[in-house]
Design a protein around this motif. Sequence first.
Motif, PDB file in Angstrom:
ATOM      1  N   THR A 153     -53.492  15.882  52.676  1.00  0.00           N
ATOM      2  CA  THR A 153     -52.297  17.093  53.322  1.00  0.00           C
ATOM      3  C   THR A 153     -51.402  16.389  54.246  1.00  0.00           C
ATOM      4  O   THR A 153     -50.882  17.091  55.180  1.00  0.00           O
ATOM      5  CB  THR A 153     -53.376  17.959  54.177  1.00  0.00           C
ATOM      6  OG1 THR A 153     -54.205  17.159  55.153  1.00  0.00           O
ATOM      7  CG2 THR A 153     -54.189  18.795  53.050  1.00  0.00           C
ATOM      8  N   SER A 154     -51.180  15.196  54.139  1.00  0.00           N
ATOM      9  CA  SER A 154     -50.217  14.247  54.885  1.00  0.00           C
ATOM     10  C   SER A 154     -49.710  13.092  54.352  1.00  0.00           C
ATOM     11  O   SER A 154     -50.583  12.544  53.524  1.00  0.00           O
ATOM     12  CB  SER A 154     -50.903  14.201  56.379  1.00  0.00           C
ATOM     13  OG  SER A 154     -51.881  12.969  56.286  1.00  0.00           O
ATOM     14  N   SER A 159     -45.288   8.923  57.510  1.00  0.00           N
ATOM     15  CA  SER A 159     -43.826   9.256  57.951  1.00  0.00           C
ATOM     16  C   SER A 159     -42.837   8.259  57.442  1.00  0.00           C
ATOM     17  O   SER A 159     -41.658   8.671  57.156  1.00  0.00           O
ATOM     18  CB  SER A 159     -43.552   9.360  59.479  1.00  0.00           C
ATOM     19  OG  SER A 159     -43.888   8.441  60.331  1.00  0.00           O
ATOM     20  N   TRP A 183     -40.771   8.574  53.923  1.00  0.00           N
ATOM     21  CA  TRP A 183     -39.292   9.167  53.804  1.00  0.00           C
ATOM     22  C   TRP A 183     -38.071   8.371  53.842  1.00  0.00           C
ATOM     23  O   TRP A 183     -37.092   8.740  53.871  1.00  0.00           O
ATOM     24  CB  TRP A 183     -39.194  10.576  54.777  1.00  0.00           C
ATOM     25  CG  TRP A 183     -40.343  11.270  54.815  1.00  0.00           C
ATOM     26  CD1 TRP A 183     -41.242  11.568  55.603  1.00  0.00           C
ATOM     27  CD2 TRP A 183     -40.850  12.233  53.804  1.00  0.00           C
ATOM     28  NE1 TRP A 183     -42.252  12.480  55.149  1.00  0.00           N
ATOM     29  CE2 TRP A 183     -41.775  12.971  54.026  1.00  0.00           C
ATOM     30  CE3 TRP A 183     -40.246  12.739  52.571  1.00  0.00           C
ATOM     31  CZ2 TRP A 183     -42.352  13.837  53.396  1.00  0.00           C
ATOM     32  CZ3 TRP A 183     -40.814  13.317  51.745  1.00  0.00           C
ATOM     33  CH2 TRP A 183     -41.799  14.075  51.885  1.00  0.00           C
ATOM     34  N   TYR A 228     -47.803  22.014  54.627  1.00  0.00           N
ATOM     35  CA  TYR A 228     -46.764  22.034  55.585  1.00  0.00           C
ATOM     36  C   TYR A 228     -46.413  20.648  55.803  1.00  0.00           C
ATOM     37  O   TYR A 228     -46.918  19.732  56.198  1.00  0.00           O
ATOM     38  CB  TYR A 228     -47.154  22.855  56.495  1.00  0.00           C
ATOM     39  CG  TYR A 228     -46.090  23.014  57.489  1.00  0.00           C
ATOM     40  CD1 TYR A 228     -45.106  24.074  57.434  1.00  0.00           C
ATOM     41  CD2 TYR A 228     -45.798  22.243  58.641  1.00  0.00           C
ATOM     42  CE1 TYR A 228     -44.079  24.380  58.310  1.00  0.00           C
ATOM     43  CE2 TYR A 228     -44.941  22.502  59.548  1.00  0.00           C
ATOM     44  CZ  TYR A 228     -43.985  23.381  59.608  1.00  0.00           C
ATOM     45  OH  TYR A 228     -42.895  23.712  60.398  1.00  0.00           O
ATOM     46  N   ILE A 229     -44.971  20.479  55.724  1.00  0.00           N
ATOM     47  CA  ILE A 229     -44.273  19.327  56.269  1.00  0.00           C
ATOM     48  C   ILE A 229     -43.110  19.614  57.105  1.00  0.00           C
ATOM     49  O   ILE A 229     -42.263  20.761  56.950  1.00  0.00           O
ATOM     50  CB  ILE A 229     -43.725  18.361  54.972  1.00  0.00           C
ATOM     51  CG1 ILE A 229     -44.909  17.799  54.265  1.00  0.00           C
ATOM     52  CG2 ILE A 229     -42.786  17.370  55.599  1.00  0.00           C
ATOM     53  CD1 ILE A 229     -44.406  17.046  53.377  1.00  0.00           C
ATOM     54  N   ASP A 230     -42.973  18.979  58.214  1.00  0.00           N
ATOM     55  CA  ASP A 230     -41.729  19.437  59.038  1.00  0.00           C
ATOM     56  C   ASP A 230     -40.426  18.795  58.570  1.00  0.00           C
ATOM     57  O   ASP A 230     -40.177  17.742  58.415  1.00  0.00           O
ATOM     58  CB  ASP A 230     -42.103  18.799  60.662  1.00  0.00           C
ATOM     59  CG  ASP A 230     -41.092  19.244  61.720  1.00  0.00           C
ATOM     60  OD1 ASP A 230     -39.923  20.043  61.148  1.00  0.00           O
ATOM     61  OD2 ASP A 230     -41.290  18.979  62.870  1.00  0.00           O
ATOM     62  N   LEU A 248     -44.006  21.391  48.499  1.00  0.00           N
ATOM     63  CA  LEU A 248     -43.947  21.315  49.824  1.00  0.00           C
ATOM     64  C   LEU A 248     -43.558  22.787  50.468  1.00  0.00           C
ATOM     65  O   LEU A 248     -42.959  23.746  49.981  1.00  0.00           O
ATOM     66  CB  LEU A 248     -42.886  20.238  50.382  1.00  0.00           C
ATOM     67  CG  LEU A 248     -41.507  20.566  50.399  1.00  0.00           C
ATOM     68  CD1 LEU A 248     -40.817  19.661  51.391  1.00  0.00           C
ATOM     69  CD2 LEU A 248     -40.884  20.414  49.098  1.00  0.00           C
ATOM     70  N   VAL A 266     -41.921  24.335  54.050  1.00  0.00           N
ATOM     71  CA  VAL A 266     -41.267  23.891  55.293  1.00  0.00           C
ATOM     72  C   VAL A 266     -41.353  25.243  56.277  1.00  0.00           C
ATOM     73  O   VAL A 266     -41.420  26.397  55.841  1.00  0.00           O
ATOM     74  CB  VAL A 266     -39.948  23.296  55.036  1.00  0.00           C
ATOM     75  CG1 VAL A 266     -40.002  22.226  53.925  1.00  0.00           C
ATOM     76  CG2 VAL A 266     -39.120  24.344  54.219  1.00  0.00           C
ATOM     77  N   GLU A 306     -47.991  19.228  61.004  1.00  0.00           N
ATOM     78  CA  GLU A 306     -47.931  18.682  59.589  1.00  0.00           C
ATOM     79  C   GLU A 306     -49.108  18.513  58.841  1.00  0.00           C
ATOM     80  O   GLU A 306     -50.142  17.821  59.229  1.00  0.00           O
ATOM     81  CB  GLU A 306     -46.927  17.496  59.643  1.00  0.00           C
ATOM     82  CG  GLU A 306     -46.337  17.141  58.106  1.00  0.00           C
ATOM     83  CD  GLU A 306     -45.649  15.917  58.423  1.00  0.00           C
ATOM     84  OE1 GLU A 306     -45.637  15.267  57.378  1.00  0.00           O
ATOM     85  OE2 GLU A 306     -44.725  15.835  59.367  1.00  0.00           O
ATOM     86  N   GLY A 307     -49.219  18.962  57.529  1.00  0.00           N
ATOM     87  CA  GLY A 307     -50.156  18.654  56.810  1.00  0.00           C
ATOM     88  C   GLY A 307     -51.111  19.657  56.303  1.00  0.00           C
ATOM     89  O   GLY A 307     -52.012  19.567  55.472  1.00  0.00           O
TER      90      GLY A 307
END
Length: 1051
Positions: free
Chosen positions: A666-667, A670, A673, A687-689, A713, A715, A781-782
């Motif tokens: 779930t994460s 960072s 990216w 969920y991802i920011d 994903l 958002v 996030e996650g």
Amino acid sequence: MAASTVKSYTMAAEAATEILSQKLDILLSRPEWVGCFPMETLVKDAKANLATIQKFFSTKSRPSESPEWPVRLLRVLYDAEDFIDKFHLKVARGGHEALHAATRPLATLVHKYMLWRDMSNLVKAVKESCQDQYLPDKKGAGGETKKGPASSSSIASAPWEGQKSARLTSFWDQQASMNFVLRETPKKDIVERIRKEAAEGGVHAISIKGKEGAGKTFLARWVYREAMYLGFDTRAWVHLSAINDRREFLFEILKQVDKLARGAMDFDEIKEMLSQKLAKENRFLLVLDNVRPSDRELLNALGLIFQPYTSQGHIITTTRDRGMAMHMNSDQSSGLIKLKKLNKEENRGMLSMRLRRGPQLPSSPQREDKFLNQIPALPLCISLLGSLLSYDREDAELANNNSEISVSDLLELSYHRLPVHLKPCFIYMALFPVASPIPTRRLVRLWLAEGLLDSHCSNKGTETTPEEVGETFILELADRNVIDVVSWRADGSPKACQMLTSLNDLIRPTAISTGFLHIHNASKSRGRNEFNPTGQQQQLLDAPPENTKVRWLAEHTNVVSVGHNSSQPNLKLSQVRSFLSFYLRRGMLTKDISTLLGNMTSKANYSLLRVLDLEGVYKPSLQGMLRKLVLLRYLGLRSTVLDSIPSEVADLQYLETLDIKHTHVTSLPSSLWKARNLRHLHLNWFYIDLKKILKVCGDNVMALTKLQTLSGLVVGEVKENLMTGHLNSLTTLKLFLQHLDKDTLGAAVIADWISFELTNLQSLTFGVIQEAQPSKEATGEGEPVAQPASEKGEPDYQTTAQTATKKEGESAVQPTDKKEGKPVSAKESQMGLLPGLVLAKHHELFELYLLGQLNKPIWPQLLPGSLRVLTLSGSKVETDLMPELGGLLRNLRTLKLLANSFLCQSMCFAQDGFPSLKILKIWKLPQLKRVTIGPRAMLHLKELEFRHLNAMTNVEGIERCNELENICVISQDHALVGQLEQHMKLHVQKVTKRPRSLDNKEDDRDEKGNIFYLRVEKKSEYVNDNNKAQKGKMTDLNVEKHQEVESEQQQ
């Protein structure tokens, strides 16, 4: 040296030559690597000499001057591949390690010098190899390579070049024509026996006997696909040559009929569980492919699971052995299903049909008749001959051969005639279990990671992506009939394929004996080999030579162990480039995978590994290992049920594919990216920011510039216009937007980004989840959220993380409060209003899935004419959209109207609408009462499905769909089927539940309601030489009624 050994090493050397040539192309593409010393000239000289050797290999019927020559050449090629990969490893280590700034330039210079030295030795060795065979040292002006034809055809002559839409249309239509049934009579015989014996009850067996290439597997696969229309509840397919012992045999059946089956069971537990499972089914179908006399022990184990008076079903076996066929045929009075040779008319018709699929070459009937008289009159032989002649109508080797050509000769010749760029890709497929469907998605990306596609991205001055190159490779392999396409996507592209079993038997031992690849399959039973001397010989043949340096490694039973006390003491794993595991037994690889990776890096701090594919392996342990895999390009963790992935994954600078779908991850780190080479990222709907991703992209110009697939994903809102200029290379996007009530600004930003920035999209899934209760902090996030379930009309809102009913490897996801991570009920989280999309100019968009309400859509503005698959769910369209869409979407092949997508009481498919539509599914539209099909509408419709249309009782004009084959109705009552009975004669047969699909797509056994399967039977005759089937009218409609099955969970 034996002739067969020389042939094996020649085959391996040819493939290795192509692989090395592609590695040299990669060096030439990097001026910073070949710019110093006279490096560039050396690389071009090496390529020129490799081209000479490739031309020699492609020379038809030219023998080697020395039987030792291919052995020496292969050793040279392997050594060259090693030093090039080690150079890449040193470069990667330089960027990976924290070298002092003052020492890094010197270290780089040393690496380049060593590469120049090794390249000089390579050029010398290759020239000597050419001189050994009296081959000219070819070199163009300035060192440019003048590469001759390396095979009977080149990529430029492949019939599948051009735009994707044209390729898929051509392949779909022509494949359909080739699949016209040559074995129509045996099909009818099997169907009649199944229906007759089903009425008698009990377990029955039908044997299909025929020679190699007679079409036994093809016929059995047809029955397997039609299982639901023949009244079977559940089914399983087992290819017996891939089975090692009776435990594995019964477990292979069990895991196909019971999703909850676990691998950590002994034989007695599996036997008991399978026996109880089949006894509960109303009727089951087991297909046992390629049964041999040595399989008697397995068949005896199968007899132990059937319970008298309770088990009911059919066992279909395919075999070449008459004794086994008689033994497995329960009704001796009906006899065997014998597949005889084709007659002359069938031979000519099949060959004529096949030749019309290839390039437009002149016809020569007399020459074709000569070839037909030389080969066995079997479908496989006709297909292979047609493939050979369609690419070279004047095949000299065939024309000069007046003797009989056997099946094995045709198989060997079909491989030899493959273009040289296809041969390494084809050999790679031998890593997969025999007769196992290979997802094309997975295969293409594995080829990409191995560097087998990059050199072919320029064709006739047109640049294309490696992924498109891989797709054309699969299409050409299928067109040449060396692989079978066993399932299809809704857009008409191949979804899964497999190597012909006969070719697998030819390629795999050759590749293993020459060190190209190795299959670890240590659980061969002594008991079975005692009955199978051929199996003992095969094991000896497959044994790796002394001190083998394995390049491609696959695990089929248990984790590979090496050393003096292991089953494979000769293996050296330091040179492994690809490792694929297919051993899915729970708990066995959790720690052992670390041991294996440790063996690959024991003598060096880093590994040459480029592919680590653990799809389906239960919770493999990767901690501390990824930092050593600096060349890794493919990391496949799909369905591993992992809870997290190591943070070192973000440091893999060459990583191209990361797949964590169907896990509990779930994460993500960072820093991932920032990846510059990442092309395909499959997540599992958490969920991802998005603002964090965009900020990283903004700070790093090259971040995610190659990303093509971003899937799974969710958002939140993006209120700032940060989307411009980012992720523009995406071709596949699967995205959910989670936002608050009456907050549509962020949704509009994302809609504009999709509409005006992502113009290269080929597949788009886009939905909106609306939160009724605001979250004070939307920065978490996650947390997992709802996902669009496969072929379901709405997201799965059930909380499944804590339940044991989920199958192993399946994700447990649900909508959550982003602050606390607690599940949100369906009442609190629902599909929201979709923002305005403008996709009309997305000319490459083939598949579109929209989840959410459409506010007065302008269809010509929303939908491009290129669409081949359209799915709408929760759209709440209040007007009849069919007349307009039928004229707009002329290329559409699949249309799915799911839950609450349509709110009207009637739906009209207007005259001449949807001319390409083949599949129509209408689900859960409570207000729909009537469907009307106008003249010439949906002329090519083949599959029709109605689910939970409780108000609908009338379908007008369905008899106009002359090509309709299958209808599925799921309903609480008989009203709709009764309406069809007014127009057609129905045959009703009761069953209990729907079987799983051939490609293991999520089944619908938890559906609530009666399930009716209606099969449209037509009069069919053999296709004549003009490739026209005489169409018959609908004469019979078989309905299999599935009794109501209560859902374990309410949908």
